[in-house]
Motif scaffolding. Structure first.
Motif, PDB file in Angstrom:
ATOM      1  N   UNK A 214       0.846  -1.199   0.000  1.00 58.19           N
ATOM      2  CA  UNK A 214       0.000   0.000   0.000  1.00 58.19           C
ATOM      3  C   UNK A 214       0.881   1.249   0.000  1.00 58.19           C
ATOM      4  N   UNK A 215       1.877   1.265   0.874  1.00 55.90           N
ATOM      5  CA  UNK A 215       2.804   2.406   0.947  1.00 55.90           C
ATOM      6  C   UNK A 215       3.515   2.633  -0.385  1.00 55.90           C
ATOM      7  N   UNK A 216       4.043   1.571  -0.975  1.00 54.88           N
ATOM      8  CA  UNK A 216       4.836   1.726  -2.188  1.00 54.88           C
ATOM      9  C   UNK A 216       3.973   2.047  -3.405  1.00 54.88           C
ATOM     10  N   UNK A 217       2.745   1.524  -3.435  1.00 52.67           N
ATOM     11  CA  UNK A 217       1.834   1.904  -4.506  1.00 52.67           C
ATOM     12  C   UNK A 217       1.466   3.376  -4.410  1.00 52.67           C
TER      13      UNK A 217
ATOM     14  N   UNK B 162      -5.412  11.498   6.203  1.00 53.83           N
ATOM     15  CA  UNK B 162      -4.867  10.214   6.638  1.00 53.83           C
ATOM     16  C   UNK B 162      -5.226   9.102   5.654  1.00 53.83           C
ATOM     17  N   UNK B 163      -4.426   8.042   5.674  1.00 55.77           N
ATOM     18  CA  UNK B 163      -4.666   6.868   4.848  1.00 55.77           C
ATOM     19  C   UNK B 163      -3.856   5.695   5.398  1.00 55.77           C
ATOM     20  N   UNK B 164      -3.929   4.534   4.722  1.00 60.18           N
ATOM     21  CA  UNK B 164      -2.972   3.462   4.956  1.00 60.18           C
ATOM     22  C   UNK B 164      -3.401   2.244   5.733  1.00 60.18           C
ATOM     23  N   UNK B 165      -4.447   2.296   6.565  1.00 64.35           N
ATOM     24  CA  UNK B 165      -4.743   1.196   7.477  1.00 64.35           C
ATOM     25  C   UNK B 165      -5.139  -0.065   6.707  1.00 64.35           C
ATOM     26  N   UNK B 166      -4.544  -1.197   7.108  1.00 60.63           N
ATOM     27  CA  UNK B 166      -4.775  -2.475   6.443  1.00 60.63           C
ATOM     28  C   UNK B 166      -5.912  -3.252   7.102  1.00 60.63           C
ATOM     29  N   UNK B 167      -5.903  -3.353   8.443  1.00 62.34           N
ATOM     30  CA  UNK B 167      -6.802  -4.261   9.143  1.00 62.34           C
ATOM     31  C   UNK B 167      -7.957  -3.523   9.826  1.00 62.34           C
ATOM     32  N   UNK B 168      -9.124  -4.159   9.802  1.00 65.09           N
ATOM     33  CA  UNK B 168     -10.333  -3.522  10.309  1.00 65.09           C
ATOM     34  C   UNK B 168     -10.305  -3.278  11.808  1.00 65.09           C
TER      35      UNK B 168
ATOM     36  N   UNK C  35      -9.483   5.461   2.911  1.00 67.16           N
ATOM     37  CA  UNK C  35      -9.045   4.075   3.120  1.00 67.16           C
ATOM     38  C   UNK C  35      -8.577   3.422   1.828  1.00 67.16           C
ATOM     39  N   UNK C  36      -7.359   2.827   1.854  1.00 67.21           N
ATOM     40  CA  UNK C  36      -6.886   2.050   0.721  1.00 67.21           C
ATOM     41  C   UNK C  36      -7.133   0.560   0.907  1.00 67.21           C
ATOM     42  N   UNK C  37      -7.794   0.179   2.011  1.00 70.19           N
ATOM     43  CA  UNK C  37      -8.018  -1.248   2.240  1.00 70.19           C
ATOM     44  C   UNK C  37      -9.181  -1.490   3.206  1.00 70.19           C
ATOM     45  N   UNK C  38      -8.937  -1.462   4.515  1.00 73.47           N
ATOM     46  CA  UNK C  38      -9.951  -1.843   5.496  1.00 73.47           C
ATOM     47  C   UNK C  38     -11.226  -1.021   5.336  1.00 73.47           C
ATOM     48  N   UNK C  39     -12.380  -1.730   5.392  1.00 71.88           N
ATOM     49  CA  UNK C  39     -13.662  -1.040   5.252  1.00 71.88           C
ATOM     50  C   UNK C  39     -14.743  -1.803   6.000  1.00 71.88           C
TER      51      UNK C  39
ATOM     52  N   UNK D  48      -3.344   1.247  -3.002  1.00 69.16           N
ATOM     53  CA  UNK D  48      -2.560   2.385  -2.535  1.00 69.16           C
ATOM     54  C   UNK D  48      -2.383   3.407  -3.642  1.00 69.16           C
ATOM     55  N   UNK D  49      -2.133   2.916  -4.843  1.00 67.87           N
ATOM     56  CA  UNK D  49      -1.954   3.791  -6.009  1.00 67.87           C
ATOM     57  C   UNK D  49      -3.243   4.550  -6.319  1.00 67.87           C
ATOM     58  N   UNK D  50      -4.368   3.834  -6.332  1.00 63.17           N
ATOM     59  CA  UNK D  50      -5.657   4.483  -6.599  1.00 63.17           C
ATOM     60  C   UNK D  50      -6.029   5.479  -5.504  1.00 63.17           C
ATOM     61  N   UNK D  51      -5.714   5.153  -4.249  1.00 61.11           N
ATOM     62  CA  UNK D  51      -6.004   6.090  -3.161  1.00 61.11           C
ATOM     63  C   UNK D  51      -5.232   7.391  -3.359  1.00 61.11           C
ATOM     64  N   UNK D  52      -3.974   7.265  -3.766  1.00 64.00           N
ATOM     65  CA  UNK D  52      -3.163   8.459  -4.020  1.00 64.00           C
ATOM     66  C   UNK D  52      -3.730   9.261  -5.171  1.00 64.00           C
TER      67      UNK D  52
END
Length: 389
Positions: free
Chosen positions: A45-48, A95-101, A120-124, A302-306
């Motif tokens: 996520x970070x690198x994307x 803010x962004x980045x969180x993986x786990x719910x 959010x780039x992941x957890x929802x 991560x890329x799409x969130x950016x």
């Protein structure tokens, strides 16, 4: 719509008086999981996300940004402490980045209650999609349930009549099984919740063997998924009970780790490396040039969130202080997603297509994920009707 255009026009006019080059970088606080068996999820996520910044030479939407990254170590308390420090000591409003719910559940409410934005780039988790939705909370990935609803529909489409389902005992795991059951038209002959830190699944393998289902659905992301699949093969179940999963249980890292053990597994996903659109082709090429490791859907999110943030920053001239303007710009989703068509639903979660993938032999003989069909078109989530935005 007229009010939205008026707000955006006013912000753009104000921003035009100050050259972007003279602006202080917009701080973006990334709280993510970088260590442990699930560490590669946050790393991707970070690198994307960073790949999108690098494509603009340190900017998003033409606006200078400063990406601040810290590891939550998959501990909710850590996530909350990092958010508090970023909010109160660094003045971060984005803010962004969180993986786990479970980390999101402890952290996101403090962020949005402080008037900051969380993308959010992941957890929802389901609760944030319905009655607890918030105008400053956007999800670029998917809603937890809808991710696994695609697996349930895929299993139905494939003709399976009985299923054994497993997932870790935390919010995303509960959402996963709920989502699968919502669209699977057959019978559930076993339902098991595993520990989030579990590595030995011998008891679960015995239960699956005794239940003799047509298919197994399991949600185990990261290192959990690698351990589960290896033990599934070692138990001799791979040859007798097929498996249908959503993308977290069969990303490129898991596939690379388990190799032939994954062949034949049916997967549902909102993205794949073989999607033929210009944004995705550019993203895949850029990743391969920048990083010598498998490309996962976490990186794509991560890329799409950016890029979603970039579109909003461009529309507001780099301002996050005018919350109404930034919020309205985010809702427009004026960016090209690597997954193709993308829009936010009424609860600011994605409305998007879902696809069926299968693990097959690639041109080099190694297993790859191949897109083979469509599961859903313009699919949102069931909780949007409960959101009052």
């Amino acid at each position: 719509m007229t009010l939205r255009k008026t707000i955006l026009a006013g912000v753009l006019a104000a921003a035009a008086a100050t050259p972007l080059a003279a602006q202080e970088p917009v701080k973006i606080g990334m709280i993510t999981t970088l260590s442990g068996p699930a560490g590669y999820l946050g790393q991707d996520i970070r690198d994307g996300f960073q790949l999108a910044i690098d494509a603009e030479d340190g900017k998003l939407g033409g606006v200078p940004v400063e990406l601040m990254v810290e590891d939550d170590s998959l501990k909710p308390g850590n996530g909350r402490q990092i958010a508090d420090r970023y909010l109160n000591n660094e003045g971060v409003k984005l803010f962004t980045g969180i993986v786990f719910s479970n980390v999101a559940g402890a952290t996101v409410p403090d962020i949005v209650d402080a008037g900051a934005f969380y993308i959010s780039p992941n957890a929802a988790p389901s609760n944030f999609a319905g009655k607890e939705c918030n105008e400053n909370y956007f999800v670029v990935s998917w809603q937890n349930d809808s991710l696994h609803e695609s697996a349930g529909q895929n299993a139905t489409n494939l003709g399976y009549k009985t299923a054994f389902v497993l997932a870790p005992n935390y919010q995303a795991g509960k959402d996963a099984i709920s989502g699968f059951k919502r669209f699977f038209k057959g019978d559930i002959v076993g339902e098991v919740y595993t520990r989030l830190d579990q590595t030995d699944f011998a008891a679960e393998m015995a239960q699956i063997r005794d239940a003799a289902p047509d298919v197994v659905f399991q949600f185990h992301p990261g290192g959990l998924g690698i351990a589960f699949l290896r033990q599934y093969q070692q138990a001799g179940l791979l040859e007798t009970v097929p498996m249908v999963v959503a993308e977290p249980s069969m990303d490129a890292v898991i596939l690379n780790a388990v190799g032939d053990a994954a062949k034949g597994v049916n997967v549902s996903s909102h993205w794949n490396t073989d999607f033929e659109n210009s944004a995705n082709e550019a993203f895949v090429a850029a990743w391969k040039e920048a990083y010598d490791r498998p490309l996962t859907y976490y990186a794509s999110q991560g890329y799409d969130a950016a890029r979603a943030i970039a579109a909003a920053l461009k529309a507001t001239g780099g301002s996050v202080d005018d919350a109404d303007a930034f919020r309205n710009a985010m809702r427009e989703a004026a960016f090209e997603s690597v997954r193709g068509d993308f829009a936010f639903g009424p609860n600011q979660h994605p409305v998007q297509d879902w696809f069926s993938l299968k693990v097959v032999d690639g041109e080099d003989g190694k297993p790859v994920l191949k897109t083979v069909g469509t599961v859903f078109e313009d699919h949102g989530d069931v909780y949007a009707a409960e959101c009052s935005l």
